[in-house]
Design a protein around this motif. Sequence first.
Motif, PDB file in Angstrom:
ATOM      1  N   UNK A 137      -3.556  17.541 -19.313  1.00  0.00           N
ATOM      2  CA  UNK A 137      -2.905  16.414 -18.649  1.00  0.00           C
ATOM      3  C   UNK A 137      -1.575  16.012 -19.272  1.00  0.00           C
ATOM      4  N   UNK A 138      -1.270  16.557 -20.445  1.00  0.00           N
ATOM      5  CA  UNK A 138       0.017  16.216 -21.054  1.00  0.00           C
ATOM      6  C   UNK A 138       0.869  17.467 -21.235  1.00  0.00           C
ATOM      7  N   UNK A 141       1.452  19.635 -17.671  1.00  0.00           N
ATOM      8  CA  UNK A 141       2.262  18.930 -16.660  1.00  0.00           C
ATOM      9  C   UNK A 141       3.658  18.554 -17.161  1.00  0.00           C
ATOM     10  N   UNK A 142       3.771  18.125 -18.417  1.00  0.00           N
ATOM     11  CA  UNK A 142       5.083  17.711 -18.909  1.00  0.00           C
ATOM     12  C   UNK A 142       6.025  18.897 -19.061  1.00  0.00           C
TER      13      UNK A 142
END
Lengths: 218, 320
Positions: A137-138, A141-142
């Motif tokens: 989630x980090x 996606x980032x």
Amino acid sequence: MFDQVDWQQVWIATTETFHMVIISTIFTAILGIPLGVLLVITDRGHLWENQFIYRTVGLIVNTFRAVPFIVLVLFLFPVSKLLLGTTLGTTAATIPLVAGAAPFYARLVETAIREIDRGVIEAAQVMGASRRFIIAKVLIPEALPAIVSGLTVTCVSLISFSAMAGIVGGGGLGETAYRFGFQSFNDQMLYTCGVLLILLVQIVQGIGDWIARKIDKR
Amino acid sequence: MIQLNRVSKTYLGSKHNEEVVALRDISLTIENGEIFGIVGHSGAGKSTLLRLLNGLEKPTTGSVMIQQQEISNLDNESLRQVRQKIGMIFQHFHLLWSRTVRENIAFPLEIIGLPKAIREQKVTQLLKRVGLIERADAYPSQLSGGEKQRVGIARALANDPTVLLCDEATSALDPETTQSILQLLREIHRDMGITLVLITHEMGVVRSICDRVAVMEAGQIVEMGFVEEVFSNPKHPVTQKFLQMEMHSQDQLISIELKDGFEWANLVKLAQDYRVSLEIVSGRIEAGSKRQSVVIRFIGQEADIEKARAAISVPSRSRG
Ligand SMILES: Nc1ncnc2c1ncn2[C@@H]1O[C@H](COP(=O)(O)OP(=O)(O)OP(=O)(O)O)[C@@H](O)[C@H]1O
Ligand SMILES: [Mg+2]
């Protein structure tokens, strides 16, 4: 002007190239993204520090990147033979293609993820996120815009690699340009295949850039 | 209640084996519902102290207890549980660029696995709380600094924490925005009874919001007490200096006739040379034009402002 072009053959070659490039790009992403993530998180002071894995993966990646692609193809003949029972054809060619491209792509993914501000990762840790959660989630996606543009670059390399792999039996536009063009003294055939390869690269680059721009919210 | 008992923290230098002592023998109790300020110069150990409270760093010796739980002894799983009840906001916000405001605030709720419907409800509530309901679908790159910090605050509050840690949360913001963020923190404290621990290097922030303050220097707390007492009777030289700096800090609007050939670039250098911050309120600086009149807002020590003004303005003839 195109009277000497065997369009039937060109069409077959084009589908073979597509076949090789699409399959090897998919496998390159499947292998390269986890390897790239691993190269970041096992580094010193990171999410899952592990010197052994960090060094081993680094060594493997560097080794494969150091070997010239055409040599890699020859080296990997036995592997294709073992896994697929043949060293000929587009499917057999994907094995050296992936072996050549995945380590390259892993480094691009690594760089993309290292670009993320450490503070952002720390913020997620502070909120009680698990390692798995942070990766999914980090980190991914980032870094996604850079991961996508990296895949574009890799896919373009795969197109040129696939042309080389074709010459040693993989088929595709590279082989057709060589066999039906160069060796048969058919310039029209040679240049038609060349132009198609250039076109393919342009299209891939265009689509990749478009997607990367679309998802980049910075 | 937060309790630090004889805590020391030593970092190993990365290359040679020299040690950096970040904290020395710190004992400290922060009551539930208190607003506690920590001030000190750069490198004093403020961030290190704060990072011990949510287990980002482990103490070299001593113990850190939050609500009777020893933080440094927890296994990963329990540490993650505890962290969900300790919010933190940062100087540089640390938001996710790839997520909208709404999605950023939902992030901690996803961590605890809240169902989507409840998540949305909660996020809307938080958006209202920090006054960002209209910006809900913007990305962080489209927000001002103050708005970003509001997102940071909403995100930190999402799991109803009992403690909120603020590491220089207003240091990247202008004075007005700082005030509005402090106001928001005050309201949150009033409504939730949350414990606030905030690091700052501005005594003004401490004065306007804190109940108690600790002054740090070289890894130690050199002075600690209720804000009114410390401010009216500072004992340690470091505290005295911080207070002096605040007292003499001025915010002045000065109208100036600039020397010929003054350019933008000079302005940047001016701010550095005289340690003032300045902003052009009216008028323009154009390369090549002469005797330009501008109004500049100076913030800094009175003496520095005077020197900076003298350095750029045409000497006034009337004074003879
Ligand atoms: N991870 C680390 N490794 C080595 N030394 C560190 C580390 N973190 C902090 N230090 C050192 O510990 C000391 C205290 O640092 P800390 O970040 O707590 O200071 P600070 O008071 O927050 O300063 P600032 O106002 O600049 O943020 C400094 O000397 C710093 O160099
Ligand atoms: Mg700090």
